[in-house]
Design an enzyme around this catalytic site. Structure first.
Site, PDB file in Angstrom:
ATOM      1  N   ASN A  34       0.919  -1.301  -0.068  1.00 16.86           N
ATOM      2  CA  ASN A  34      -0.022  -0.174  -0.089  1.00 16.86           C
ATOM      3  C   ASN A  34       0.876   1.189  -0.061  1.00 16.86           C
ATOM      4  OD1 ASN A  34      -2.363  -1.795   0.420  1.00 16.86           O
ATOM      5  ND2 ASN A  34      -3.068  -0.338   1.930  1.00 16.86           N
ATOM      6  N   ILE A  35       0.435   2.271  -0.386  1.00 16.92           N
ATOM      7  CA  ILE A  35       1.024   3.585  -0.289  1.00 16.92           C
ATOM      8  C   ILE A  35       0.882   4.034   0.881  1.00 16.92           C
ATOM      9  CG2 ILE A  35       1.356   5.866  -1.318  1.00 16.92           C
ATOM     10  CD1 ILE A  35       0.174   5.062  -3.816  1.00 16.92           C
TER      11      ILE A  35
END
Ligand code: CTP
Ligand code: CA
Length: 222
Positions: A34-35
């Site tokens: 995930n960012i």
């Protein structure tokens, strides 16, 4: 000096946090993630420390150094994060889930690096455990604080999330606004309603969350 003492609103509390992304391997060199910079979680760990808490931070890969005075446990995958959190849960009073946990992991990961000459891989995904919901449902659950990163319908989705996970305090923010940034604008959701905070540096957001949390803890103890 008196002011400093008055600010120790979490003195004697043991706080466990998750922060950063998780990393779910596809093969030996690639993965799904995930960012997440980890900045909000690390800022909260520091704010809890500054408020006098004993802090353990279970962190996905962020590239950041552990904050001074904070015990850090490094993990990669969501399941590693869940194991690390479960190992600590009985010893904490407060659990704050800030991590951007990958919702899925790859069940057919390759033990060797995939090669372009082969047919493109078809990834099989399965849902990861929900760490926050797991901890919140323990018989002797710590006081649980969740985050909600939404891209739209912020308050509606966040309120549903708070109910679903049964956490007394949830911090809602717009993902596109918070990701990687040094500032954040959040709304705190608890049993008394919605409390919007102004946009400010994550350090100040973290301090405001800590003060709100401390107030809820003392209300609960009363
Ligand atoms: N969380 C967690 N374990 C997961 C997924 C989320 O502990 N497997 C925690 C996050 O750290 C955060 C909260 O749950 O505190 C909400 O995460 P979010 O991704 O916003 O919610 P989800 O329940 O995963 O729902 P969705 O992504 O579909 O909105
Ligand atoms: Ca999610």
């Amino acid at each position: 000096a008196l002011g400093l003492l008055e600010d120790k609103v979490l003195a004697g509390q043991r706080v466990l946090l998750t922060a950063g992304p998780t990393y779910e391997p596809i093969d030996t060199v690639r993965g799904i993630t995930n960012i997440s910079s980890g900045k909000m979680g690390y800022a909260l760990a520091r704010a809890c420390r500054d408020a006098g808490a004993e802090v353990t931070l279970v962190s996905g890969p962020t590239g950041m150094a552990a904050p001074a005075g904070v015990r850090r446990v490094d993990v990669q995958s969501a399941r590693d994060m869940q194991d690390a959190v479960l190992a600590e849960a009985a010893r904490c009073d407060v659990f704050v889930a800030v991590a951007a946990v990958a919702d899925y992991r790859v069940t057919n990961r390759s033990e060797h690096k995939l090669k372009k000459g082969d047919a493109p891989p078809v990834l099989e995904l399965t849902e990861n455990p929900d760490i926050l919901a797991t901890i919140a449902s323990l018989p002797a659950a710590p006081f649980c604080v969740g985050f909600a990163a939404e891209s739209r319908n912020l308050l509606e989705y966040a309120d549903a999330k708070r109910r679903r996970k049964q956490v007394p305090l949830l911090v809602a923010n717009l993902a596109q606004q918070a990701m990687g940034a040094d500032d954040n604008e959040v709304v705190l959701l608890d049993d008394t309603g919605n409390h919007p905070l102004p946009a400010m540096p994550k350090r100040d957001v973290a301090r405001a969350i800590v003060h709100h949390l401390a107030a809820l803890l003392s209300k609960r103890a009363a």
